[in-house]
Write a protein that holds these residues in place. Structure first.
Motif, PDB file in Angstrom:
ATOM      1  N   ALA A  66      45.360  33.734  28.141  1.00 37.93           N
ATOM      2  CA  ALA A  66      46.353  34.581  28.803  1.00 37.93           C
ATOM      3  C   ALA A  66      45.742  35.202  30.044  1.00 37.93           C
ATOM      4  CB  ALA A  66      46.852  35.668  27.861  1.00 37.93           C
ATOM      5  N   SER A  67      46.534  35.285  31.085  1.00 33.50           N
ATOM      6  CA  SER A  67      46.062  35.858  32.346  1.00 33.50           C
ATOM      7  C   SER A  67      46.257  37.366  32.309  1.00 33.50           C
ATOM      8  CB  SER A  67      46.832  35.271  33.526  1.00 33.50           C
ATOM      9  OG  SER A  67      48.214  35.527  33.401  1.00 33.50           O
ATOM     10  N   ASP A  68      45.183  38.095  32.538  1.00 32.58           N
ATOM     11  CA  ASP A  68      45.255  39.547  32.594  1.00 32.58           C
ATOM     12  C   ASP A  68      45.563  39.952  34.034  1.00 32.58           C
ATOM     13  OD1 ASP A  68      44.632  39.713  29.922  1.00 32.58           O
ATOM     14  OD2 ASP A  68      42.471  39.724  30.308  1.00 32.58           O
ATOM     15  N   LEU A  69      46.842  40.044  34.356  1.00 37.72           N
ATOM     16  CA  LEU A  69      47.259  40.280  35.728  1.00 37.72           C
ATOM     17  C   LEU A  69      46.806  41.630  36.252  1.00 37.72           C
ATOM     18  CD1 LEU A  69      50.911  38.898  35.500  1.00 37.72           C
ATOM     19  CD2 LEU A  69      48.857  37.715  36.239  1.00 37.72           C
ATOM     20  N   GLY A  70      46.626  42.581  35.372  1.00 36.79           N
ATOM     21  CA  GLY A  70      46.335  43.920  35.844  1.00 36.79           C
ATOM     22  C   GLY A  70      44.897  44.342  35.748  1.00 36.79           C
ATOM     23  N   GLY A  76      47.824  45.527  42.877  1.00 28.21           N
ATOM     24  CA  GLY A  76      48.686  46.683  42.684  1.00 28.21           C
ATOM     25  C   GLY A  76      48.240  47.934  43.384  1.00 28.21           C
ATOM     26  N   ALA A  77      47.086  47.903  44.080  1.00 28.32           N
ATOM     27  CA  ALA A  77      46.621  49.109  44.764  1.00 28.32           C
ATOM     28  C   ALA A  77      47.589  49.518  45.864  1.00 28.32           C
ATOM     29  CB  ALA A  77      45.224  48.887  45.332  1.00 28.32           C
ATOM     30  N   ALA A  78      48.106  48.534  46.606  1.00 32.79           N
ATOM     31  CA  ALA A  78      49.062  48.848  47.661  1.00 32.79           C
ATOM     32  C   ALA A  78      50.345  49.436  47.077  1.00 32.79           C
ATOM     33  CB  ALA A  78      49.371  47.593  48.479  1.00 32.79           C
ATOM     34  N   LEU A  79      50.797  48.870  45.965  1.00 31.44           N
ATOM     35  CA  LEU A  79      51.990  49.401  45.305  1.00 31.44           C
ATOM     36  C   LEU A  79      51.768  50.838  44.854  1.00 31.44           C
ATOM     37  CD1 LEU A  79      54.793  49.105  43.996  1.00 31.44           C
ATOM     38  CD2 LEU A  79      53.656  48.120  41.998  1.00 31.44           C
ATOM     39  N   ALA A  80      50.591  51.116  44.293  1.00 35.59           N
ATOM     40  CA  ALA A  80      50.293  52.471  43.851  1.00 35.59           C
ATOM     41  C   ALA A  80      50.281  53.442  45.019  1.00 35.59           C
ATOM     42  CB  ALA A  80      48.948  52.502  43.121  1.00 35.59           C
ATOM     43  N   ALA A  81      49.738  53.000  46.168  1.00 32.69           N
ATOM     44  CA  ALA A  81      49.719  53.864  47.348  1.00 32.69           C
ATOM     45  C   ALA A  81      51.135  54.163  47.830  1.00 32.69           C
ATOM     46  CB  ALA A  81      48.898  53.206  48.458  1.00 32.69           C
ATOM     47  N   ALA A 115      42.356  58.321  41.936  1.00 34.52           N
ATOM     48  CA  ALA A 115      41.997  57.035  41.335  1.00 34.52           C
ATOM     49  C   ALA A 115      41.919  55.941  42.396  1.00 34.52           C
ATOM     50  CB  ALA A 115      43.015  56.671  40.264  1.00 34.52           C
ATOM     51  N   LEU A 116      42.861  55.938  43.324  1.00 32.97           N
ATOM     52  CA  LEU A 116      42.843  54.940  44.390  1.00 32.97           C
ATOM     53  C   LEU A 116      41.611  55.096  45.278  1.00 32.97           C
ATOM     54  CD1 LEU A 116      46.613  54.879  45.427  1.00 32.97           C
ATOM     55  CD2 LEU A 116      45.336  53.079  44.255  1.00 32.97           C
ATOM     56  N   LEU A 117      41.246  56.348  45.575  1.00 36.98           N
ATOM     57  CA  LEU A 117      40.046  56.581  46.388  1.00 36.98           C
ATOM     58  C   LEU A 117      38.802  56.095  45.659  1.00 36.98           C
ATOM     59  CD1 LEU A 117      40.731  60.120  47.909  1.00 36.98           C
ATOM     60  CD2 LEU A 117      40.697  57.917  49.110  1.00 36.98           C
ATOM     61  N   TYR A 118      38.751  56.326  44.371  1.00 36.31           N
ATOM     62  CA  TYR A 118      37.587  55.869  43.600  1.00 36.31           C
ATOM     63  C   TYR A 118      37.490  54.347  43.634  1.00 36.31           C
ATOM     64  CZ  TYR A 118      34.625  54.790  39.612  1.00 36.31           C
ATOM     65  OH  TYR A 118      33.635  54.278  38.811  1.00 36.31           O
ATOM     66  N   PHE A 119      38.618  53.674  43.391  1.00 37.92           N
ATOM     67  CA  PHE A 119      38.596  52.213  43.399  1.00 37.92           C
ATOM     68  C   PHE A 119      38.323  51.662  44.797  1.00 37.92           C
ATOM     69  CE2 PHE A 119      41.562  52.565  39.577  1.00 37.92           C
ATOM     70  CZ  PHE A 119      40.520  52.395  38.687  1.00 37.92           C
ATOM     71  N   LEU A 189      50.803  49.486  27.980  1.00 34.07           N
ATOM     72  CA  LEU A 189      50.407  48.081  28.103  1.00 34.07           C
ATOM     73  C   LEU A 189      51.287  47.334  29.082  1.00 34.07           C
ATOM     74  CD1 LEU A 189      49.594  47.139  24.392  1.00 34.07           C
ATOM     75  CD2 LEU A 189      47.984  47.427  26.277  1.00 34.07           C
ATOM     76  N   LEU A 190      52.576  47.608  29.062  1.00 39.19           N
ATOM     77  CA  LEU A 190      53.490  46.950  30.003  1.00 39.19           C
ATOM     78  C   LEU A 190      53.131  47.273  31.446  1.00 39.19           C
ATOM     79  CD1 LEU A 190      57.022  47.290  28.347  1.00 39.19           C
ATOM     80  CD2 LEU A 190      55.881  45.165  29.016  1.00 39.19           C
ATOM     81  N   ILE A 191      52.902  48.552  31.723  1.00 42.11           N
ATOM     82  CA  ILE A 191      52.585  48.967  33.088  1.00 42.11           C
ATOM     83  C   ILE A 191      51.260  48.366  33.540  1.00 42.11           C
ATOM     84  CG2 ILE A 191      52.016  50.957  34.540  1.00 42.11           C
ATOM     85  CD1 ILE A 191      53.996  52.583  32.878  1.00 42.11           C
ATOM     86  N   LEU A 192      50.258  48.419  32.681  1.00 47.27           N
ATOM     87  CA  LEU A 192      48.933  47.952  33.070  1.00 47.27           C
ATOM     88  C   LEU A 192      48.871  46.434  33.169  1.00 47.27           C
ATOM     89  CD1 LEU A 192      46.774  50.337  30.864  1.00 47.27           C
ATOM     90  CD2 LEU A 192      47.265  50.538  33.305  1.00 47.27           C
ATOM     91  N   GLN A 193      49.593  45.730  32.328  1.00 48.52           N
ATOM     92  CA  GLN A 193      49.550  44.273  32.329  1.00 48.52           C
ATOM     93  C   GLN A 193      50.343  43.687  33.483  1.00 48.52           C
ATOM     94  OE1 GLN A 193      47.791  42.195  30.636  1.00 48.52           O
ATOM     95  NE2 GLN A 193      48.756  40.248  31.122  1.00 48.52           N
ATOM     96  N   HIS A 194      51.512  44.239  33.770  1.00 53.57           N
ATOM     97  CA  HIS A 194      52.400  43.640  34.762  1.00 53.57           C
ATOM     98  C   HIS A 194      52.314  44.297  36.132  1.00 53.57           C
ATOM     99  CE1 HIS A 194      54.212  40.961  31.879  1.00 53.57           C
ATOM    100  NE2 HIS A 194      54.498  41.968  31.077  1.00 53.57           N
ATOM    101  N   LEU A 195      51.678  45.466  36.238  1.00 51.04           N
ATOM    102  CA  LEU A 195      51.520  46.106  37.544  1.00 51.04           C
ATOM    103  C   LEU A 195      50.045  46.096  37.946  1.00 51.04           C
ATOM    104  CD1 LEU A 195      54.052  49.092  37.339  1.00 51.04           C
ATOM    105  CD2 LEU A 195      54.332  46.862  38.437  1.00 51.04           C
ATOM    106  N   SER A 196      49.296  47.092  37.489  1.00 48.02           N
ATOM    107  CA  SER A 196      47.892  47.136  37.879  1.00 48.02           C
ATOM    108  C   SER A 196      47.131  48.101  36.999  1.00 48.02           C
ATOM    109  CB  SER A 196      47.755  47.577  39.340  1.00 48.02           C
ATOM    110  OG  SER A 196      46.391  47.765  39.681  1.00 48.02           O
ATOM    111  N   VAL A 197      45.829  47.850  36.874  1.00 49.56           N
ATOM    112  CA  VAL A 197      44.961  48.725  36.112  1.00 49.56           C
ATOM    113  C   VAL A 197      44.699  50.038  36.836  1.00 49.56           C
ATOM    114  CG1 VAL A 197      42.738  47.972  37.026  1.00 49.56           C
ATOM    115  CG2 VAL A 197      42.923  48.642  34.629  1.00 49.56           C
ATOM    116  N   VAL A 198      45.037  50.111  38.118  1.00 47.23           N
ATOM    117  CA  VAL A 198      44.806  51.349  38.866  1.00 47.23           C
ATOM    118  C   VAL A 198      45.683  52.489  38.360  1.00 47.23           C
ATOM    119  CG1 VAL A 198      44.103  50.120  40.947  1.00 47.23           C
ATOM    120  CG2 VAL A 198      46.489  50.740  40.645  1.00 47.23           C
ATOM    121  N   PHE A 199      46.694  52.172  37.561  1.00 46.65           N
ATOM    122  CA  PHE A 199      47.535  53.221  36.985  1.00 46.65           C
ATOM    123  C   PHE A 199      46.954  53.782  35.685  1.00 46.65           C
ATOM    124  CE2 PHE A 199      50.562  50.646  39.459  1.00 46.65           C
ATOM    125  CZ  PHE A 199      51.128  51.636  40.240  1.00 46.65           C
TER     126      PHE A 199
END
Length: 233
Positions: A66-70, A76-81, A115-119, A189-199
């Protein structure tokens, strides 16, 4: 306080703790089945873990291949910003009776921005796996459930009301968390898998154990509000 009231304050929490401890494995089994059932509908790659590879009571693993998209910090960093900027702009319009919501939205924006600044300065693979995040969330929920009888004994059981009402309200609150905690983990899990781990930081800090405690405070206030004014005398 009467001896009967003192007995309720001591005996009821002990009985609840013994019950919760005895039902620990069945409770985690229910949470496991809950996540697996919804994972099929929501296309989450969750499968039961092999007996030899099980390291916790949850007993889940990702599907092989399985692909771990997040799991990358860049996805997803741009989306989070964009979400942070949009939410901050929305908070400027929250005035009057919506002013408390303005503070809440800005707190979420600050946590996510940090979180975004850290990443940004440390773009390394994220060390925390999604399933371990879910397990930590469920474990924190179970620990809160264990603390609920003690908290009720300190603030609710001293009231001069029937012991049946105390048992019913405590049972309802525990049942609420029994369903809410796996649902909360599923949303994470839904948010982290389908969007990004930055959340993950904002989910862990603002919608994890702290959120659970706020929900308990609200439920405790509901239970206490059902007592008559004479219950404090």
């Amino acid at each position: 306080m009467s001896p009967w009231l003192l007995l309720q304050m001591v005996g009821l929490p002990l009985a609840w703790l013994a019950l919760l401890y005895g039902l620990r494995e069945p409770l985690y089994g229910f949470w496991r089945s809950y996540l697996l059932t919804w994972a099929q509908w929501l296309q989450l790659p969750l499968v039961p873990a092999d007996v030899l590879s099980r390291q916790d009571l949850l007993g889940l693993s990702w599907s092989p291949g399985a692909s771990d998209l997040g799991l990358t910090t860049t996805t997803g960093a741009a989306l989070a910003a964009v979400v942070v900027v949009a939410a901050w702009g929305l908070s400027l319009r929250l005035r009057g009776r919506w002013l408390p919501a303005q503070y809440l939205v800005r707190v979420l924006c600050v946590v996510q921005a940090l979180a975004l600044l850290y990443f940004w300065f440390a773009p390394m693979p994220f060390p925390h796996q999604l399933l371990s995040h879910a397990v930590d969330l469920l474990d924190a929920g179970y620990l809160l459930m264990l603390s609920i009888p003690v908290l009720m004994a300190l603030g609710y059981y001293p009231l001069q009301i029937s012991w049946q009402a105390k048992v019913v309200h405590t049972l309802l609150i525990l049942m609420f968390f029994g369903v809410m905690v796996p649902q909360q983990a599923l949303v994470h899990l839904l948010i982290l898998q389908h969007l990004s781990v930055v959340f993950m930081p904002v989910l862990y800090l603002c919608f994890g154990a702290l959120f659970d405690m706020m929900v308990f405070v609200a439920l405790y206030a509901w239970a206490a509000s059902t007592a008559p004014l004479s219950a404090t005398h």
